[in-house]
Design a protein around this motif. Structure first.
Motif, PDB file in Angstrom:
ATOM      1  N   GLU A  65       0.813  -1.215   0.000  1.00 56.64           N
ATOM      2  CA  GLU A  65       0.000   0.000   0.000  1.00 56.64           C
ATOM      3  C   GLU A  65       0.848   1.268   0.000  1.00 56.64           C
ATOM      4  O   GLU A  65       0.446   2.297  -0.519  1.00 56.64           O
ATOM      5  CB  GLU A  65      -0.937   0.007   1.217  1.00 56.64           C
ATOM      6  CG  GLU A  65      -1.899  -1.168   1.268  1.00 56.64           C
ATOM      7  CD  GLU A  65      -2.798  -1.257   0.052  1.00 56.64           C
ATOM      8  OE1 GLU A  65      -3.170  -0.210  -0.479  1.00 56.64           O
ATOM      9  OE2 GLU A  65      -3.118  -2.375  -0.374  1.00 56.64           O
ATOM     10  N   TYR A  86      -8.493  -4.018 -12.250  1.00 56.36           N
ATOM     11  CA  TYR A  86      -8.349  -4.051 -10.804  1.00 56.36           C
ATOM     12  C   TYR A  86      -9.269  -5.087 -10.165  1.00 56.36           C
ATOM     13  O   TYR A  86     -10.282  -5.504 -10.716  1.00 56.36           O
ATOM     14  CB  TYR A  86      -8.645  -2.674 -10.199  1.00 56.36           C
ATOM     15  CG  TYR A  86     -10.032  -2.136 -10.491  1.00 56.36           C
ATOM     16  CD1 TYR A  86     -11.075  -2.302  -9.583  1.00 56.36           C
ATOM     17  CD2 TYR A  86     -10.312  -1.463 -11.683  1.00 56.36           C
ATOM     18  CE1 TYR A  86     -12.347  -1.807  -9.851  1.00 56.36           C
ATOM     19  CE2 TYR A  86     -11.569  -0.963 -11.955  1.00 56.36           C
ATOM     20  CZ  TYR A  86     -12.588  -1.134 -11.038  1.00 56.36           C
ATOM     21  OH  TYR A  86     -13.843  -0.651 -11.314  1.00 56.36           O
ATOM     22  N   ARG A 143      -9.839  -6.643  -5.732  1.00 63.66           N
ATOM     23  CA  ARG A 143      -9.875  -6.156  -4.347  1.00 63.66           C
ATOM     24  C   ARG A 143      -8.487  -5.784  -3.837  1.00 63.66           C
ATOM     25  O   ARG A 143      -8.335  -4.859  -3.039  1.00 63.66           O
ATOM     26  CB  ARG A 143     -10.487  -7.226  -3.440  1.00 63.66           C
ATOM     27  CG  ARG A 143     -11.973  -7.445  -3.668  1.00 63.66           C
ATOM     28  CD  ARG A 143     -12.520  -8.426  -2.640  1.00 63.66           C
ATOM     29  NE  ARG A 143     -13.958  -8.610  -2.797  1.00 63.66           N
ATOM     30  CZ  ARG A 143     -14.685  -9.409  -2.037  1.00 63.66           C
ATOM     31  NH1 ARG A 143     -14.095 -10.095  -1.049  1.00 63.66           N
ATOM     32  NH2 ARG A 143     -15.984  -9.532  -2.239  1.00 63.66           N
ATOM     33  N   ASN A 182      -6.172  -0.465  -2.257  1.00 66.74           N
ATOM     34  CA  ASN A 182      -6.581   0.551  -1.289  1.00 66.74           C
ATOM     35  C   ASN A 182      -5.636   1.746  -1.255  1.00 66.74           C
ATOM     36  O   ASN A 182      -5.809   2.636  -0.417  1.00 66.74           O
ATOM     37  CB  ASN A 182      -6.679  -0.059   0.115  1.00 66.74           C
ATOM     38  CG  ASN A 182      -7.812  -1.051   0.224  1.00 66.74           C
ATOM     39  OD1 ASN A 182      -8.886  -0.850  -0.349  1.00 66.74           O
ATOM     40  ND2 ASN A 182      -7.585  -2.145   0.944  1.00 66.74           N
ATOM     41  N   PRO A 221      -4.033   5.316  -2.042  1.00 71.90           N
ATOM     42  CA  PRO A 221      -4.733   6.569  -2.357  1.00 71.90           C
ATOM     43  C   PRO A 221      -4.847   6.845  -3.853  1.00 71.90           C
ATOM     44  O   PRO A 221      -5.906   7.290  -4.322  1.00 71.90           O
ATOM     45  CB  PRO A 221      -3.879   7.626  -1.655  1.00 71.90           C
ATOM     46  CG  PRO A 221      -3.257   6.900  -0.504  1.00 71.90           C
ATOM     47  CD  PRO A 221      -2.990   5.515  -1.018  1.00 71.90           C
ATOM     48  N   GLN A 224      -7.563   4.695  -5.365  1.00 71.45           N
ATOM     49  CA  GLN A 224      -8.883   5.193  -4.995  1.00 71.45           C
ATOM     50  C   GLN A 224      -9.222   6.491  -5.736  1.00 71.45           C
ATOM     51  O   GLN A 224     -10.375   6.715  -6.112  1.00 71.45           O
ATOM     52  CB  GLN A 224      -8.944   5.415  -3.484  1.00 71.45           C
ATOM     53  CG  GLN A 224      -8.876   4.125  -2.677  1.00 71.45           C
ATOM     54  CD  GLN A 224     -10.025   3.177  -3.006  1.00 71.45           C
ATOM     55  OE1 GLN A 224     -11.189   3.560  -2.950  1.00 71.45           O
ATOM     56  NE2 GLN A 224      -9.693   1.946  -3.380  1.00 71.45           N
ATOM     57  N   GLN A 225      -8.207   7.327  -5.954  1.00 67.36           N
ATOM     58  CA  GLN A 225      -8.433   8.578  -6.676  1.00 67.36           C
ATOM     59  C   GLN A 225      -8.832   8.310  -8.118  1.00 67.36           C
ATOM     60  O   GLN A 225      -9.765   8.925  -8.652  1.00 67.36           O
ATOM     61  CB  GLN A 225      -7.169   9.428  -6.622  1.00 67.36           C
ATOM     62  CG  GLN A 225      -7.331  10.821  -7.212  1.00 67.36           C
ATOM     63  CD  GLN A 225      -6.044  11.619  -7.137  1.00 67.36           C
ATOM     64  OE1 GLN A 225      -4.978  11.086  -6.819  1.00 67.36           O
ATOM     65  NE2 GLN A 225      -6.131  12.905  -7.450  1.00 67.36           N
ATOM     66  N   LEU A 253     -10.154   5.555  -9.347  1.00 75.34           N
ATOM     67  CA  LEU A 253     -11.465   4.910  -9.371  1.00 75.34           C
ATOM     68  C   LEU A 253     -12.574   5.919  -9.076  1.00 75.34           C
ATOM     69  O   LEU A 253     -13.647   5.879  -9.696  1.00 75.34           O
ATOM     70  CB  LEU A 253     -11.493   3.773  -8.358  1.00 75.34           C
ATOM     71  CG  LEU A 253     -12.715   2.856  -8.389  1.00 75.34           C
ATOM     72  CD1 LEU A 253     -12.885   2.231  -9.772  1.00 75.34           C
ATOM     73  CD2 LEU A 253     -12.589   1.780  -7.323  1.00 75.34           C
ATOM     74  N   GLN A 254     -12.310   6.851  -8.168  1.00 81.38           N
ATOM     75  CA  GLN A 254     -13.302   7.879  -7.872  1.00 81.38           C
ATOM     76  C   GLN A 254     -13.555   8.769  -9.088  1.00 81.38           C
ATOM     77  O   GLN A 254     -14.691   9.168  -9.353  1.00 81.38           O
ATOM     78  CB  GLN A 254     -12.843   8.728  -6.692  1.00 81.38           C
ATOM     79  CG  GLN A 254     -13.850   9.799  -6.281  1.00 81.38           C
ATOM     80  CD  GLN A 254     -13.346  10.654  -5.142  1.00 81.38           C
ATOM     81  OE1 GLN A 254     -12.148  10.772  -4.915  1.00 81.38           O
ATOM     82  NE2 GLN A 254     -14.265  11.255  -4.401  1.00 81.38           N
ATOM     83  N   ASP A 256     -15.762   6.672 -11.402  1.00 84.94           N
ATOM     84  CA  ASP A 256     -17.113   6.516 -10.851  1.00 84.94           C
ATOM     85  C   ASP A 256     -17.900   7.826 -10.873  1.00 84.94           C
ATOM     86  O   ASP A 256     -19.124   7.826 -11.067  1.00 84.94           O
ATOM     87  CB  ASP A 256     -17.032   5.994  -9.414  1.00 84.94           C
ATOM     88  CG  ASP A 256     -16.667   4.518  -9.356  1.00 84.94           C
ATOM     89  OD1 ASP A 256     -16.803   3.835 -10.393  1.00 84.94           O
ATOM     90  OD2 ASP A 256     -16.244   4.050  -8.277  1.00 84.94           O
TER      91      ASP A 256
END
Length: 481
Positions: free
Chosen positions: A281, A392, A394, A427, A429, A432-433, A435-436, A439
């Motif tokens: 991570e 991607y 999990r 997971n 950052p 997640q950025q 993917l956000q 989305d």
């Protein structure tokens, strides 16, 4: 006589589509472990609210200007498009002027700073004109290199072979048809990046899909800001492109004092060519890819996606047949596949509006039985110009972005292109950025009544005539995409 002419024509086609690639192209660096904070995801987004008022968020060229202002030893830039661009409405931002001013200012502050600017010959009409901004940079001692496109393979092989045998000998770039006849070769240096020393003994770069051209300043684009890692391979590639394009400067001016010993250890390839272990991570694995190496790595990742994985694609153009078949195969395995595409309705598309995305999207939805889902980015005169692929699950994400669109010209060793590929924990950052970002576009998560994307039915095109026109254009290379 006709047989001899046909033989010569076929010989020219074969030679110019299979000639050796010049040094500095088709580069795949080692995958280097870097701290997670050494890689930043940047998105320029242009949309409109319910009343048609533009709503924009930009950060790519702010990062580019920061790289320029932090350099102390050298800066290398490589951009397809530069300057004001074609006449039209007032641009969202004067990118060419901002970058020119920043380079000139840094040159005055650091007189020994070496600056190399590589660009496509279309910006100066293949030698028939001079671009004001480039002239200012030349006068300040910036080395300007126009890419020698003749060293690249012919993507539009039917036309280019005839151009070489006939039109080329009377093709004066200053004449009325000079620029048009050369443009029809559809050859370009499509790279879009800046790389420089960071002022502290390391390298830093911004690699993406955005060019500093005023008329493109309102386009939606994507980029990554990368520090350290495999940037030495990218720098070497850029200097090689400059060299085969006629540059005779000193490579020593674009070298760091000494490469840290630990850097090479962090960039070791996995034994036996196996994919590297998933990054923890707190770190990421970063790889620099150019031209056909982008395609090889992309197809490998798509084909390795497991039924529990997901694939998200955001792109201006999706046309490459191998990528299309890999997406279909992944959907058949149970992989969740989502696409956000430009409808190709705006901008100059050479009379092929709607192509390739509309018939390709219809093919993907139909052949997958609806398993592949598509939404269209709502453009308002600008383009959804990014090129992002994420694979991607999990525990892990792999993503690539840069200047390569998902087309034959970008991925099959024809035009120059440069991408960054990043592997990191699911997971992390940055994961997640990214993917956000996707989305948000997919689900229209926005205030002010903004709708980023529209349903698939809004631009679906099941017409067989358009599908086969796209196949003909993509297969022959006679295509602006």
């Amino acid at each position: 006589m006709l047989v001899a002419v046909a033989a010569v024509w076929i010989g020219v086609i074969w030679r110019e589509t299979h000639k050796p690639l010049p040094v500095g192209t088709h580069v795949a660096s080692a995958a280097c472990a870097v701290p997670a904070e050494a890689v930043t995801f940047i998105a320029d987004i242009t949309a409109a609210d319910a009343y048609g008022h533009s709503a924009a968020s930009q950060g790519i060229f702010d990062a580019v200007l920061a790289v320029v202002r932090g350099a102390r030893r050298f800066i290398v830039l490589d951009y397809t498009a530069f300057g004001a661009g074609a006449a039209g409405p007032a641009p969202a931002r004067r990118l060419a002027g901002e970058l020119t001013d920043a380079l000139l200012s840094r040159r005055r502050e650091q007189p020994q700073l070496a600056i190399l600017f590589i660009t496509d010959p279309v910006n100066e009409a293949y030698g028939a004109a001079h671009l004001h901004e480039l002239q200012l940079l030349r006068a300040a001692g910036v080395e300007i290199v126009t890419t020698d496109l003749e060293r690249l393979r012919d993507s539009n092989f039917l036309y280019s072979s005839l151009w070489r045998l006939g039109l080329r000998w009377w093709d004066d770039p200053t004449g009325p048809l000079g620029v048009a006849t050369r443009r029809l070769n559809f050859k370009a240096n499509g790279r879009k990046l800046v790389i420089a020393d960071d002022g502290h003994g390391g390298l830093t770069a911004v690699i993406g899909s955005a060019s500093p051209q005023d008329r493109q300043s309102g386009w939606s684009n994507l980029a990554a800001h990368v520090s350290g890692g495999p940037l030495q391979a990218l720098l070497a590639s850029e200097l090689a492109v400059a060299r085969f394009s006629g540059w005779r400067g000193s490579a020593a001016s674009f070298a760091l004092p000494a490469a840290p010993a630990a850097a090479s250890a962090d960039c070791a390839a996995a034994p036996g060519g196996a994919p590297p272990e998933p990054a923890p991570e707190a770190s990421a694995r970063v790889q620099l890819l150019t031209e056909g190496a982008i395609r090889a790595e992309l197809l490998g990742q798509l084909d390795a996606a497991a039924p529990s994985d997901s694939i998200d694609v955001a792109a201006l153009h999706l046309a490459d047949r191998d990528v299309i078949e890999s997406l279909l195969a992944a959907a058949r395995r149970g992989v969740n596949v989502r696409l956000v595409l430009d409808p190709n309705e705006t901008g100059s598309n050479g009379g092929t509006e709607g192509l390739p995305n509309q018939p390709v999207a219809s093919e993907l939805v139909s052949r997958s039985g609806g398993a592949i889902r598509v939404r269209w980015y709502r453009t308002h005169g600008e383009r959804f110009h990014g090129a992002l692929v994420m694979v991607y699950g999990r525990q892990r994400m792999w993503l690539t972005l840069g200047s390569a669109q998902l087309t034959r010209r970008s991925l099959d060793d024809y035009n120059l292109a440069a991408n960054v590929a990043i592997e990191l924990g699911g997971n992390a950052p940055l994961a997640q950025q990214a993917l956000q970002y996707f989305d948000t576009l997919w689900a229209n998560r926005a205030a002010l009544g903004i709708e980023y994307t529209a349903d698939f039915a809004a631009f679906a095109d099941p017409a067989q005539s358009d599908y086969w026109l796209y196949r003909l254009l993509e297969g022959s290379g006679f295509t602006p995409f």
